[in-house]
Design a protein around this motif. Structure first.
Motif, PDB file in Angstrom:
ATOM      1  N   GLN A 111       6.850   6.305  -4.243  1.00 24.35           N
ATOM      2  CA  GLN A 111       8.267   5.915  -4.339  1.00 24.35           C
ATOM      3  C   GLN A 111       8.452   4.655  -5.157  1.00 24.35           C
ATOM      4  O   GLN A 111       9.531   4.375  -5.630  1.00 24.35           O
ATOM      5  CB  GLN A 111       8.843   5.632  -2.948  1.00 24.35           C
ATOM      6  N   ARG A 136      16.552   6.311  -4.385  1.00 29.79           N
ATOM      7  CA  ARG A 136      16.723   7.178  -3.228  1.00 29.79           C
ATOM      8  C   ARG A 136      15.415   7.277  -2.478  1.00 29.79           C
ATOM      9  O   ARG A 136      14.345   7.222  -3.079  1.00 29.79           O
ATOM     10  CB  ARG A 136      17.053   8.600  -3.671  1.00 29.79           C
ATOM     11  N   ILE A 137      15.497   7.499  -1.183  1.00 30.39           N
ATOM     12  CA  ILE A 137      14.300   7.756  -0.404  1.00 30.39           C
ATOM     13  C   ILE A 137      14.143   9.266  -0.299  1.00 30.39           C
ATOM     14  O   ILE A 137      15.075   9.941   0.131  1.00 30.39           O
ATOM     15  CB  ILE A 137      14.414   7.097   0.980  1.00 30.39           C
ATOM     16  N   PRO A 138      13.001   9.818  -0.729  1.00 29.69           N
ATOM     17  CA  PRO A 138      12.870  11.273  -0.718  1.00 29.69           C
ATOM     18  C   PRO A 138      12.773  11.839   0.699  1.00 29.69           C
ATOM     19  O   PRO A 138      12.226  11.205   1.600  1.00 29.69           O
ATOM     20  CB  PRO A 138      11.570  11.522  -1.480  1.00 29.69           C
ATOM     21  N   LEU A 177      10.681  15.245   6.701  1.00 24.69           N
ATOM     22  CA  LEU A 177       9.866  14.034   6.739  1.00 24.69           C
ATOM     23  C   LEU A 177      10.435  12.994   5.784  1.00 24.69           C
ATOM     24  O   LEU A 177      10.660  13.269   4.612  1.00 24.69           O
ATOM     25  CB  LEU A 177       8.425  14.371   6.345  1.00 24.69           C
ATOM     26  N   ARG A 182       0.846  -1.187   0.000  1.00 23.82           N
ATOM     27  CA  ARG A 182       0.000   0.000   0.000  1.00 23.82           C
ATOM     28  C   ARG A 182       0.877   1.231   0.000  1.00 23.82           C
ATOM     29  O   ARG A 182       1.961   1.220   0.575  1.00 23.82           O
ATOM     30  CB  ARG A 182      -0.832   0.081   1.282  1.00 23.82           C
ATOM     31  N   MET A 217      19.461   6.178  -9.878  1.00 26.97           N
ATOM     32  CA  MET A 217      19.745   5.506  -8.599  1.00 26.97           C
ATOM     33  C   MET A 217      18.584   5.666  -7.628  1.00 26.97           C
ATOM     34  O   MET A 217      17.988   6.734  -7.536  1.00 26.97           O
ATOM     35  CB  MET A 217      21.012   6.117  -7.979  1.00 26.97           C
ATOM     36  N   SER A 262       8.796  13.226  -6.127  1.00 26.06           N
ATOM     37  CA  SER A 262      10.212  13.595  -6.254  1.00 26.06           C
ATOM     38  C   SER A 262      11.129  12.401  -6.471  1.00 26.06           C
ATOM     39  O   SER A 262      12.238  12.553  -6.966  1.00 26.06           O
ATOM     40  CB  SER A 262      10.675  14.399  -5.044  1.00 26.06           C
ATOM     41  N   SER A 263      10.680  11.198  -6.093  1.00 22.80           N
ATOM     42  CA  SER A 263      11.581  10.068  -6.319  1.00 22.80           C
ATOM     43  C   SER A 263      11.277   9.324  -7.614  1.00 22.80           C
ATOM     44  O   SER A 263      11.924   8.330  -7.915  1.00 22.80           O
ATOM     45  CB  SER A 263      11.563   9.109  -5.134  1.00 22.80           C
ATOM     46  N   ASP A 285       8.514   8.158   8.897  1.00 19.64           N
ATOM     47  CA  ASP A 285       7.232   7.458   8.830  1.00 19.64           C
ATOM     48  C   ASP A 285       7.447   6.024   8.367  1.00 19.64           C
ATOM     49  O   ASP A 285       7.979   5.790   7.286  1.00 19.64           O
ATOM     50  CB  ASP A 285       6.308   8.193   7.849  1.00 19.64           C
ATOM     51  N   THR A 303       9.606   9.147   4.446  1.00 21.04           N
ATOM     52  CA  THR A 303       8.647   8.046   4.423  1.00 21.04           C
ATOM     53  C   THR A 303       9.340   6.818   3.860  1.00 21.04           C
ATOM     54  O   THR A 303       9.773   6.838   2.714  1.00 21.04           O
ATOM     55  CB  THR A 303       7.438   8.384   3.531  1.00 21.04           C
ATOM     56  N   ILE A 304       9.441   5.788   4.664  1.00 19.21           N
ATOM     57  CA  ILE A 304      10.101   4.559   4.194  1.00 19.21           C
ATOM     58  C   ILE A 304       9.038   3.586   3.688  1.00 19.21           C
ATOM     59  O   ILE A 304       8.150   3.196   4.426  1.00 19.21           O
ATOM     60  CB  ILE A 304      10.948   3.930   5.313  1.00 19.21           C
ATOM     61  N   GLN A 305       9.114   3.288   2.403  1.00 19.23           N
ATOM     62  CA  GLN A 305       8.105   2.417   1.790  1.00 19.23           C
ATOM     63  C   GLN A 305       8.723   1.169   1.202  1.00 19.23           C
ATOM     64  O   GLN A 305       8.040   0.190   0.987  1.00 19.23           O
ATOM     65  CB  GLN A 305       7.390   3.143   0.649  1.00 19.23           C
ATOM     66  N   LEU A 314      11.371  15.138   2.555  1.00 16.92           N
ATOM     67  CA  LEU A 314      10.526  16.310   2.314  1.00 16.92           C
ATOM     68  C   LEU A 314      10.676  17.313   3.432  1.00 16.92           C
ATOM     69  O   LEU A 314      10.673  16.945   4.608  1.00 16.92           O
ATOM     70  CB  LEU A 314       9.052  15.874   2.225  1.00 16.92           C
ATOM     71  N   ARG A 315      10.803  18.575   3.066  1.00 13.33           N
ATOM     72  CA  ARG A 315      10.884  19.616   4.072  1.00 13.33           C
ATOM     73  C   ARG A 315       9.482  20.116   4.411  1.00 13.33           C
ATOM     74  O   ARG A 315       8.711  20.463   3.521  1.00 13.33           O
ATOM     75  CB  ARG A 315      11.724  20.770   3.523  1.00 13.33           C
ATOM     76  N   SER A 337       4.800   3.742   8.437  1.00 12.88           N
ATOM     77  CA  SER A 337       3.449   3.155   8.439  1.00 12.88           C
ATOM     78  C   SER A 337       3.265   2.079   7.375  1.00 12.88           C
ATOM     79  O   SER A 337       2.382   1.244   7.488  1.00 12.88           O
ATOM     80  CB  SER A 337       2.393   4.247   8.287  1.00 12.88           C
ATOM     81  N   SER A 338       4.108   2.091   6.328  1.00 11.94           N
ATOM     82  CA  SER A 338       3.905   1.035   5.329  1.00 11.94           C
ATOM     83  C   SER A 338       4.838  -0.149   5.529  1.00 11.94           C
ATOM     84  O   SER A 338       4.811  -1.088   4.745  1.00 11.94           O
ATOM     85  CB  SER A 338       4.022   1.600   3.914  1.00 11.94           C
ATOM     86  N   GLU A 380      11.629   8.856 -11.452  1.00  9.13           N
ATOM     87  CA  GLU A 380      12.494   9.321 -12.541  1.00  9.13           C
ATOM     88  C   GLU A 380      11.802   9.204 -13.887  1.00  9.13           C
ATOM     89  O   GLU A 380      12.255   9.733 -14.890  1.00  9.13           O
ATOM     90  CB  GLU A 380      13.811   8.542 -12.533  1.00  9.13           C
ATOM     91  N   ASP A 436       3.502  13.729  -3.841  1.00  4.54           N
ATOM     92  CA  ASP A 436       4.937  13.958  -4.020  1.00  4.54           C
ATOM     93  C   ASP A 436       5.521  12.915  -4.957  1.00  4.54           C
ATOM     94  O   ASP A 436       5.443  11.717  -4.690  1.00  4.54           O
ATOM     95  CB  ASP A 436       5.642  13.895  -2.657  1.00  4.54           C
ATOM     96  N   VAL A 481       6.854  20.421  -1.273  1.00  8.25           N
ATOM     97  CA  VAL A 481       5.683  20.263  -0.400  1.00  8.25           C
ATOM     98  C   VAL A 481       5.274  21.601   0.216  1.00  8.25           C
ATOM     99  O   VAL A 481       4.088  21.930   0.268  1.00  8.25           O
ATOM    100  CB  VAL A 481       5.974  19.234   0.713  1.00  8.25           C
ATOM    101  N   GLU A 482       6.270  22.384   0.647  1.00  6.86           N
ATOM    102  CA  GLU A 482       5.952  23.668   1.281  1.00  6.86           C
ATOM    103  C   GLU A 482       5.213  24.595   0.332  1.00  6.86           C
ATOM    104  O   GLU A 482       4.199  25.189   0.695  1.00  6.86           O
ATOM    105  CB  GLU A 482       7.241  24.342   1.745  1.00  6.86           C
ATOM    106  N   PRO A 513       1.352   4.740   1.667  1.00 13.24           N
ATOM    107  CA  PRO A 513       0.801   5.398   2.850  1.00 13.24           C
ATOM    108  C   PRO A 513       0.272   6.794   2.537  1.00 13.24           C
ATOM    109  O   PRO A 513       0.800   7.494   1.688  1.00 13.24           O
ATOM    110  CB  PRO A 513       1.997   5.488   3.804  1.00 13.24           C
TER     111      PRO A 513
END
Lengths: 131, 131
Positions: free
Chosen positions: A18, B3-5, B14, A3, B1, A50-51, B48, B16-18, B7-8, B50-51, A53, A48, A106-107, A5
């Motif tokens: 991601q 990458r884990i984004p 923040l 899922r 490559m 951003s990851s 985060d 988020t590990i997915q 976020l500001r 959650s996933s 490509e 988001d 995000v901001e 999140p």
């Protein structure tokens, strides 16, 4: 089950994409997101990317669908963090993400949503005064 | 490559590990995060999870490392969104995430960080008055 999140940040929801999207994951995300908007009464959705490509027509359509569904539930959608290479490819492919707002991060996306909400409320007040 | 984004969000970052973490991805995340803290002067990091349906000793150590590195750079770390099953497994495995704060979701994590920062500033003021 895999899922994506959905994080609640005040009155907005944040979705960070991601992983590679496939049909079932996209459907699950649409279900989860519409449910979450309904439960929380969120007024905005930030996606988001951003990851990512690569953004192909499948992702483009998914984002457009999410935006349209959110709109029906009275929430604005903003796509944030697009990589420069993705923007180039999108235009070269003729995909312009119709009806989808974008912001650099995000901001800035949150500022955009707050601005849109402010304008929305002013319009509602104006309509109320007119009526 | 891959990458884990990061976020500001105002004064916080923040993550988020997915995806499944492996050695190189964890190293890249540590590099990216410490650089980002330095660039932005962020005072807090929200991770985060959650996933994640499984948190093993590798992830536990990575989170503890990130927390320790952030601390050295004067940023607090909060782990948010842990699934109940993960909490059960962690305790059963004897992994208690020492030195890591946790919160139920991103919003509660931000409140915790704001509270911690407030207390921190008060202490600094108190120390200044004492001195």
């Amino acid at each position: 089950m895999e899922r994506i999140p959905i994080l609640r940040m005040g009155e907005f929801l944040l979705v960070t994409i991601q992983v590679d999207m496939h049909d079932r994951l996209a459907m699950t995300l649409q279900d989860d997101l519409t449910n979450k908007i309904q439960q929380t009464g969120a007024s905005g959705v930030l996606i988001d990317i951003s990851s990512l490509e690569i953004v192909d027509s499948f992702i483009g359509r998914m984002v457009a669908n999410i935006s349209a569904m959110s709109k029906v539930l009275d929430a604005e959608t903003v796509v944030v963090g697009m990589q420069p290479a993705v923007a180039i490819t999108l235009v070269e492919l003729g995909l312009s993400l119709p009806g989808v707002r974008t912001a650099l991060d995000v901001e800035k996306g949150m500022q955009l949503l707050r601005g849109a909400l402010g304008a929305h409320e002013e319009e509602a007040q104006y309509a109320a005064c007119e009526g």
